[in-house]
Design a protein around this motif. Structure first.
Motif, PDB file in Angstrom:
ATOM      1  N   VAL A  62       0.040  38.034  34.843  1.00 44.53           N
ATOM      2  CA  VAL A  62       0.369  36.981  33.838  1.00 44.53           C
ATOM      3  C   VAL A  62      -0.885  36.382  33.554  1.00 44.53           C
ATOM      4  O   VAL A  62      -2.118  36.818  34.114  1.00 44.53           O
ATOM      5  CB  VAL A  62       0.552  35.899  35.765  1.00 44.53           C
ATOM      6  N   LEU A  63      -0.566  35.819  32.800  1.00 45.36           N
ATOM      7  CA  LEU A  63      -1.856  35.114  32.443  1.00 45.36           C
ATOM      8  C   LEU A  63      -3.076  34.327  33.270  1.00 45.36           C
ATOM      9  O   LEU A  63      -2.616  33.825  33.758  1.00 45.36           O
ATOM     10  CB  LEU A  63      -1.780  34.188  31.768  1.00 45.36           C
ATOM     11  N   THR A  64      -4.265  34.083  32.932  1.00 45.63           N
ATOM     12  CA  THR A  64      -5.622  33.332  34.203  1.00 45.63           C
ATOM     13  C   THR A  64      -5.012  31.250  33.965  1.00 45.63           C
ATOM     14  O   THR A  64      -4.398  31.567  35.566  1.00 45.63           O
ATOM     15  CB  THR A  64      -6.354  33.397  33.592  1.00 45.63           C
ATOM     16  N   TYR A  65      -3.663  30.893  33.152  1.00 47.15           N
ATOM     17  CA  TYR A  65      -3.736  29.470  33.291  1.00 47.15           C
ATOM     18  C   TYR A  65      -2.285  29.860  34.584  1.00 47.15           C
ATOM     19  O   TYR A  65      -1.462  28.535  34.284  1.00 47.15           O
ATOM     20  CB  TYR A  65      -3.749  29.029  32.101  1.00 47.15           C
ATOM     21  N   GLU A  66      -1.740  30.816  34.095  1.00 45.72           N
ATOM     22  CA  GLU A  66      -0.426  30.655  34.878  1.00 45.72           C
ATOM     23  C   GLU A  66      -0.289  30.973  37.011  1.00 45.72           C
ATOM     24  O   GLU A  66       0.759  30.944  37.277  1.00 45.72           O
ATOM     25  CB  GLU A  66       0.365  31.831  34.402  1.00 45.72           C
ATOM     26  N   HIS A  67      -1.496  31.328  37.213  1.00 45.00           N
ATOM     27  CA  HIS A  67      -1.303  30.906  38.366  1.00 45.00           C
ATOM     28  C   HIS A  67      -1.672  29.699  39.272  1.00 45.00           C
ATOM     29  O   HIS A  67      -1.902  28.862  38.956  1.00 45.00           O
ATOM     30  CB  HIS A  67      -2.883  31.212  39.188  1.00 45.00           C
ATOM     31  N   ALA A 153     -13.475  21.041  29.299  1.00 46.41           N
ATOM     32  CA  ALA A 153     -12.096  21.975  30.135  1.00 46.41           C
ATOM     33  C   ALA A 153     -10.991  22.692  28.505  1.00 46.41           C
ATOM     34  O   ALA A 153     -10.807  23.550  28.904  1.00 46.41           O
ATOM     35  CB  ALA A 153     -10.838  20.828  30.623  1.00 46.41           C
ATOM     36  N   PHE A 154     -11.132  21.984  27.511  1.00 44.85           N
ATOM     37  CA  PHE A 154     -10.473  22.763  26.685  1.00 44.85           C
ATOM     38  C   PHE A 154     -10.953  24.495  25.974  1.00 44.85           C
ATOM     39  O   PHE A 154     -10.489  25.193  26.071  1.00 44.85           O
ATOM     40  CB  PHE A 154      -9.988  21.904  24.957  1.00 44.85           C
ATOM     41  N   GLN A 155     -12.420  24.156  26.396  1.00 46.82           N
ATOM     42  CA  GLN A 155     -13.232  25.453  25.710  1.00 46.82           C
ATOM     43  C   GLN A 155     -13.404  26.399  27.396  1.00 46.82           C
ATOM     44  O   GLN A 155     -12.760  27.729  26.664  1.00 46.82           O
ATOM     45  CB  GLN A 155     -14.375  24.682  25.752  1.00 46.82           C
ATOM     46  N   SER A 156     -12.551  26.299  28.041  1.00 48.83           N
ATOM     47  CA  SER A 156     -12.685  26.969  28.949  1.00 48.83           C
ATOM     48  C   SER A 156     -11.011  27.486  28.828  1.00 48.83           C
ATOM     49  O   SER A 156     -10.484  28.886  29.641  1.00 48.83           O
ATOM     50  CB  SER A 156     -12.388  26.478  30.394  1.00 48.83           C
ATOM     51  N   MET A 157      -9.746  26.671  28.517  1.00 50.25           N
ATOM     52  CA  MET A 157      -8.823  26.611  28.333  1.00 50.25           C
ATOM     53  C   MET A 157      -8.451  28.380  27.380  1.00 50.25           C
ATOM     54  O   MET A 157      -8.133  28.946  27.430  1.00 50.25           O
ATOM     55  CB  MET A 157      -7.735  25.971  28.166  1.00 50.25           C
ATOM     56  N   VAL A 158      -9.249  27.651  26.209  1.00 47.44           N
ATOM     57  CA  VAL A 158      -9.828  29.074  25.055  1.00 47.44           C
ATOM     58  C   VAL A 158     -10.015  30.125  25.663  1.00 47.44           C
ATOM     59  O   VAL A 158      -9.335  31.705  25.473  1.00 47.44           O
ATOM     60  CB  VAL A 158     -10.659  28.001  23.985  1.00 47.44           C
ATOM     61  N   ASP A 159     -11.254  30.550  26.197  1.00 46.95           N
ATOM     62  CA  ASP A 159     -12.320  30.959  26.898  1.00 46.95           C
ATOM     63  C   ASP A 159     -10.973  32.374  28.300  1.00 46.95           C
ATOM     64  O   ASP A 159     -11.167  33.330  27.636  1.00 46.95           O
ATOM     65  CB  ASP A 159     -12.701  30.741  27.759  1.00 46.95           C
ATOM     66  N   ASP A 160     -10.021  31.444  28.650  1.00 47.90           N
ATOM     67  CA  ASP A 160      -9.121  32.214  29.303  1.00 47.90           C
ATOM     68  C   ASP A 160      -7.905  32.625  29.062  1.00 47.90           C
ATOM     69  O   ASP A 160      -7.998  34.128  29.478  1.00 47.90           O
ATOM     70  CB  ASP A 160      -8.771  31.781  30.277  1.00 47.90           C
ATOM     71  N   VAL A 161      -7.653  32.632  27.806  1.00 48.48           N
ATOM     72  CA  VAL A 161      -6.348  33.102  27.079  1.00 48.48           C
ATOM     73  C   VAL A 161      -7.138  34.020  26.169  1.00 48.48           C
ATOM     74  O   VAL A 161      -6.635  35.752  25.877  1.00 48.48           O
ATOM     75  CB  VAL A 161      -5.883  32.165  25.460  1.00 48.48           C
ATOM     76  N   LEU A 162      -8.631  34.164  25.753  1.00 49.64           N
ATOM     77  CA  LEU A 162      -8.871  35.151  25.235  1.00 49.64           C
ATOM     78  C   LEU A 162      -9.729  36.465  25.853  1.00 49.64           C
ATOM     79  O   LEU A 162      -9.372  37.427  25.463  1.00 49.64           O
ATOM     80  CB  LEU A 162     -10.491  34.549  24.269  1.00 49.64           C
ATOM     81  N   ARG A 163      -9.682  36.368  27.044  1.00 49.32           N
ATOM     82  CA  ARG A 163      -9.883  37.143  28.191  1.00 49.32           C
ATOM     83  C   ARG A 163      -9.024  37.768  28.437  1.00 49.32           C
ATOM     84  O   ARG A 163      -8.448  38.779  29.004  1.00 49.32           O
ATOM     85  CB  ARG A 163     -11.094  36.896  29.274  1.00 49.32           C
TER      86      ARG A 163
END
Length: 301
Positions: A62-67, A153-163
């Protein structure tokens, strides 16, 4: 989809017992097929139907944010209950959510026969404006912990999906996206209040019955953030319309909307790999890439 989890009747009965519901009251278990992440069952009962949502197999990619999305969806419904037509939480476990069933069918499934589109869009805009009265103690995804600045928060969200894109070997313009976000830190820091954002309010997650909106469902991708972010899914692959804005009652910042659209398009491009999307999704992928390129051009080099 390879990340979906399925249970037989014995397993479903056991989850109901954990939730304090007698399995003997059940007349039918019907698995819904529309979703691509969780597994959803409609539970027929003489005293009122319930909906059961199961998170994916823990071993599924799953994607990082999907946990932890079950917990997030639970928080969304509890926060919005009484302020918008959302399900009532009956019981929430670590990997399943039992909730009330709402009347109506999805707007998407009725699109060809709905004649009240303008009125429904105004009603939807007003519902969203009402939800923005629900504020949180910080910004970000609840399952990952909140922070005190929206830009962080938004920078972290973007970084997560790019990773995630790198992990699943999906080609995306990561360096360009990071630069565009960094160039707009001051704009993002102008957001002072964290409001409840569904972030998946496309027509497939809006229920309609007898010309009225009767449900906002699938709140699993919710976060606390900038009100403008909600308009990404409300206008998916389209423009802001006058009816929606009339119901909402306020203008929407076009620059921030483009930035948040980029974030959603990145998610849509990357999630197909862990979900096992096949050739039937190639047309959608091409569409997303075209819209991503357009928003990047709008935001600058």
């Amino acid at each position: 989809m390879r990340n979906k989890r399925h249970l037989g009747q014995a397993g479903l009965d056991e989850l109901l017992r954990q939730a304090g519901v007698d399995p003997a009251s059940v007349t039918a278990y019907d698995e819904l097929t529309e979703g691509t992440f969780n597994t959803v069952y409609r539970i027929g009962r003489s005293g009122g139907d319930l909906m059961l949502k199961l998170s994916p197999d823990p071993a599924a990619p799953v994607l990082t944010y999907e946990h932890g999305l079950i917990r997030t969806e639970t928080e969304y419904y509890r926060a919005a209950l009484g302020k918008a037509p959302v399900p009532e939480v009956v019981h929430a476990g670590d990997d399943f959510l039992l909730m009330s069933a709402l009347p109506g069918r999805t707007w998407f499934s009725q699109a060809e026969v709905i004649t009240e589109r303008a009125a429904l869009r105004r009603e939807l805009g007003a519902l969203v404006a009402g939800l923005y009265q629900i504020t949180g103690p910080g910004f970000g995804y609840p399952q990952h912990g909140l922070v005190d600045r929206w830009s962080t928060a938004f920078q972290s969200m973007v970084d997560d999906v790019l990773r995630d894109a790198a992990r699943f070997q999906v080609d995306v313009p990561g360096d360009q996206v990071r630069r565009l976000v960094l160039d707009r830190i001051d704009l993002l820091d102008g957001v002072q209040t964290a409001v409840l954002i569904h972030f998946d309010l496309w027509d497939g997650n809006i229920l309609v019955d007898d010309g009225r909106i009767t449900g906002l469902i699938d709140g699993e991708r919710a976060f606390w953030g900038d009100p403008v972010a909600e308009f990404v899914s409300l206008t998916l692959f389209g423009a802001l319309d006058d009816d929606l804005l009339a119901g909402y009652g306020s203008p929407v910042d076009a620059e921030k909307l483009s930035l948040y659209r980029v974030y959603l398009y990145l998610i849509m491009l990357v999630e197909g790999t862990p979900r096992g999307y096949g050739p039937e999704h190639e047309q959608l992928t091409r569409l997303v890439r075209r819209h991503l390129a357009r928003e990047l051009k709008e935001l600058g080099p």
